[in-house]
Structures are given as C-alpha cells and as structure tokens.
Motif scaffolding. Sequence first.
Motif, short mmCIF file in Angstrom:
data_model
loop_
_atom_site.label_atom_id
_atom_site.label_comp_id
_atom_site.label_asym_id
_atom_site.label_seq_id
_atom_site.Cartn_x
_atom_site.Cartn_y
_atom_site.Cartn_z
N GLU A 116 0.83 -1.21 0.00
CA GLU A 116 0.00 0.00 0.00
C GLU A 116 0.87 1.27 0.00
O GLU A 116 0.52 2.27 -0.64
CB GLU A 116 -0.93 0.00 1.22
CG GLU A 116 -2.00 -1.08 1.18
CD GLU A 116 -2.92 -0.94 -0.03
OE1 GLU A 116 -3.21 0.21 -0.43
OE2 GLU A 116 -3.34 -1.97 -0.57
N THR A 117 2.00 1.20 0.69
CA THR A 117 2.93 2.34 0.69
C THR A 117 3.47 2.59 -0.71
O THR A 117 3.56 3.73 -1.16
CB THR A 117 4.08 2.09 1.68
OG1 THR A 117 3.56 1.92 2.99
CG2 THR A 117 5.06 3.25 1.67
N ASP A 118 3.84 1.50 -1.40
CA ASP A 118 4.31 1.63 -2.78
C ASP A 118 3.26 2.31 -3.65
O ASP A 118 3.55 3.25 -4.40
CB ASP A 118 4.62 0.26 -3.38
CG ASP A 118 5.86 -0.41 -2.81
OD1 ASP A 118 6.61 0.26 -2.08
OD2 ASP A 118 6.05 -1.61 -3.10
N TRP A 119 2.02 1.82 -3.56
CA TRP A 119 0.96 2.33 -4.43
C TRP A 119 0.66 3.80 -4.13
O TRP A 119 0.38 4.58 -5.05
CB TRP A 119 -0.30 1.48 -4.28
CG TRP A 119 -0.23 0.19 -5.03
CD1 TRP A 119 -0.21 -1.07 -4.52
CD2 TRP A 119 -0.16 0.03 -6.46
NE1 TRP A 119 -0.13 -2.00 -5.52
CE2 TRP A 119 -0.10 -1.35 -6.72
CE3 TRP A 119 -0.15 0.92 -7.53
CZ2 TRP A 119 -0.03 -1.87 -8.02
CZ3 TRP A 119 -0.07 0.41 -8.83
CH2 TRP A 119 -0.01 -0.97 -9.06
N GLU A 120 0.72 4.18 -2.87
CA GLU A 120 0.48 5.57 -2.54
C GLU A 120 1.58 6.46 -3.13
O GLU A 120 1.31 7.58 -3.61
CB GLU A 120 0.39 5.76 -1.04
CG GLU A 120 0.02 7.18 -0.60
CD GLU A 120 -1.33 7.66 -1.13
OE1 GLU A 120 -1.49 8.89 -1.31
OE2 GLU A 120 -2.22 6.81 -1.39
N GLN A 121 2.82 5.97 -3.13
CA GLN A 121 3.90 6.72 -3.75
C GLN A 121 3.69 6.86 -5.26
O GLN A 121 3.98 7.91 -5.84
CB GLN A 121 5.25 6.06 -3.47
CG GLN A 121 5.75 6.19 -2.05
CD GLN A 121 7.26 6.00 -1.97
OE1 GLN A 121 8.04 6.84 -2.41
NE2 GLN A 121 7.67 4.86 -1.43
N ILE A 127 0.79 6.97 -6.81
CA ILE A 127 -0.27 7.96 -7.00
C ILE A 127 0.27 9.38 -6.80
O ILE A 127 -0.01 10.29 -7.60
CB ILE A 127 -1.45 7.66 -6.07
CG1 ILE A 127 -2.19 6.41 -6.55
CG2 ILE A 127 -2.41 8.86 -5.98
CD1 ILE A 127 -3.24 5.89 -5.59
N GLN A 128 1.06 9.58 -5.76
CA GLN A 128 1.59 10.91 -5.49
C GLN A 128 2.54 11.37 -6.60
O GLN A 128 2.54 12.55 -6.97
CB GLN A 128 2.28 10.94 -4.13
CG GLN A 128 1.34 10.77 -2.95
CD GLN A 128 0.23 11.80 -2.92
OE1 GLN A 128 0.45 12.99 -3.21
NE2 GLN A 128 -0.99 11.37 -2.55
N GLU A 159 -6.70 14.21 -8.87
CA GLU A 159 -6.51 13.13 -7.91
C GLU A 159 -7.71 12.18 -7.90
O GLU A 159 -7.55 10.96 -7.79
CB GLU A 159 -6.27 13.68 -6.51
CG GLU A 159 -6.03 12.59 -5.47
CD GLU A 159 -5.60 13.14 -4.13
OE1 GLU A 159 -5.34 12.32 -3.22
OE2 GLU A 159 -5.51 14.38 -3.99
N ARG A 161 -6.95 8.22 -8.63
CA ARG A 161 -7.23 7.16 -7.66
C ARG A 161 -8.20 6.13 -8.23
O ARG A 161 -8.03 4.92 -8.02
CB ARG A 161 -7.75 7.77 -6.35
CG ARG A 161 -6.66 8.51 -5.58
CD ARG A 161 -7.06 8.83 -4.15
NE ARG A 161 -5.98 9.54 -3.47
CZ ARG A 161 -4.93 8.96 -2.88
NH1 ARG A 161 -4.84 7.64 -2.90
NH2 ARG A 161 -4.00 9.68 -2.29
#
Length: 273
Positions: free
Chosen positions: A127-132, A134-135, A152, A156
């Motif tokens: 989940e951390t990877d995916w949030e990076q 997206i950002q 955004e 998403r």
Amino acid sequence: MTYKSAQSLGVRSNLLVAQGVSITEQQEDRIILRMPDEPYNWGGNMLYFKGDEIRAEEHVARFKQDFPTMAHIALSWDVSDMTIGPDHKGLSDLGFELEQLDILTLTGSLNRSEAPKGIIIRPVTSETDWEQVIQLQLDVGEEQGYERSSFEHFIRGRFLARRKQIQDGWAIWLGAFDGDLLVADLGIYADKVVARFQDVETRKSHRKKGICAALVTAGIDWAKSKAPDTIPVLQALSDGPAGRVYRRCGFAHQETQVLAILPPQGMYERPEE
C-alpha cells in the motif's frame, strides 16, 4: 475478444489496457469502449470508427447515442496512418481538441539499459508503494498543468482499476526505488500480440539518469517472459523527450493515430495559457 479485432496496433493496445475493467462492443462502423466504473476516463469511454472517413456531425451523434450520460466526447479511428488534416476541420469547428499520436514499436533488438547504481527496480506491491505511485502521478500531472484535487479523483479511480488488472494477470506495475523512495514507475500490459506501456513517470530530481530506459528494459523482460512474440507498443511523440528515450531503446515509428476530444467543463482541464 473484441479488442483482438482492431486493425491498428495503436487501437488494439488501447483496448488491451482496458481489458478486464471495460465493456467493448463491435458495430459495423465502430468499436464502442466503455468503462462503467470510470465515467470521467475520456480514453476509456470512446468510439473508434472503422475506416478513415471524417463525418463530424454524424460521429458526434453516434457518440451521444452510445453514451447518452457522458459529459465529454472522445473519438478516434482504427486505421494505421491518419494525420490531422483538412477533413478534421469540422471537428475543430465544433470545439474538439485534436491530438496526433505517434505509435512506436520495438520489432528488432532491445538496446538494454541497467539501472543506475543505488536504484532498485521491482514490482509495486505494498500500500505504501501504491500511494507513492499515485503521489508521483499527481506531481507530474501538476507539472503538466492539471488541477491537483480534481485530477486526484481521476487518478485514484484509475489505479483501483489497474490494481484489479494486475491481480488478474493482465499487467505489472514496476517502480524504481532509491532506498524507500519511489523515483520512477511504469505499467505494462501484454498479450500474445502486443505489449503496451502506460504512464512512464520520473521524479524531477532523478531525470536524465537512465532510470526510464532501465524501467523500459525491465518491462519488456516481463512482457517477453509472458509472451515471447509480443510486440512492445507505446504512444509518444517521436521527437519529444520520451520518444527520444524509447528510440534509444530500439523503438521506431510504426503508426500515427488521431484523437479528438471535446472535454467537459471543470474536469481536470489544463488551464488557459
């Protein structure tokens, strides 16, 4: 499957990247692509007309018939060599934005690139990877002129669909990491005929270091392990920065595609110059 009936590599690969999260319908004069869960995805809710005739008012009427609730209109043509010309004037007169896209393919040998020292390329998983991811997509989109908050919402939703496609085996998303920091990423979709790159993005601090070429190499390795005869395909201006990277990797111009968009008011539009 409907997407396999497309005549051009550009359209076939466009339909491939929607596979599993879309509905496609084959009509005598057109292919209808729908993404019911992504109504704001212009490229995911569009018509591909067969042949190269441009009939502006008829094409618009067809779209409104097929997509009565859509706020945008998106049209393209399933031909391998179309450029913007006088025949498109009827669309530009109606307010359409016309874009001419180069379809690049790799049919010869790949000029391989290794990741720079300290950069690790691996699949995006946590989940951390995916949030990076997206950002980074949002940061690059903002650089390109998109309004961040509305963009955004689109991004998403887009990545929810992409994660489903990855889970179903259609694609992989690769990240280049400098320690724990994602500095570049790309997606690639593949079947036995085409392998299509999506959204190659690099953090501003890590550009011009060969990271993008290394990601492309890793993506092609994945696609070829899945389908050895697949043809890698991407959309990029041949003489633009991305196009120059891909040509150094061995890609060459194969087709030209025209896209006509009439955007709605207020949806992550580029600001006026």
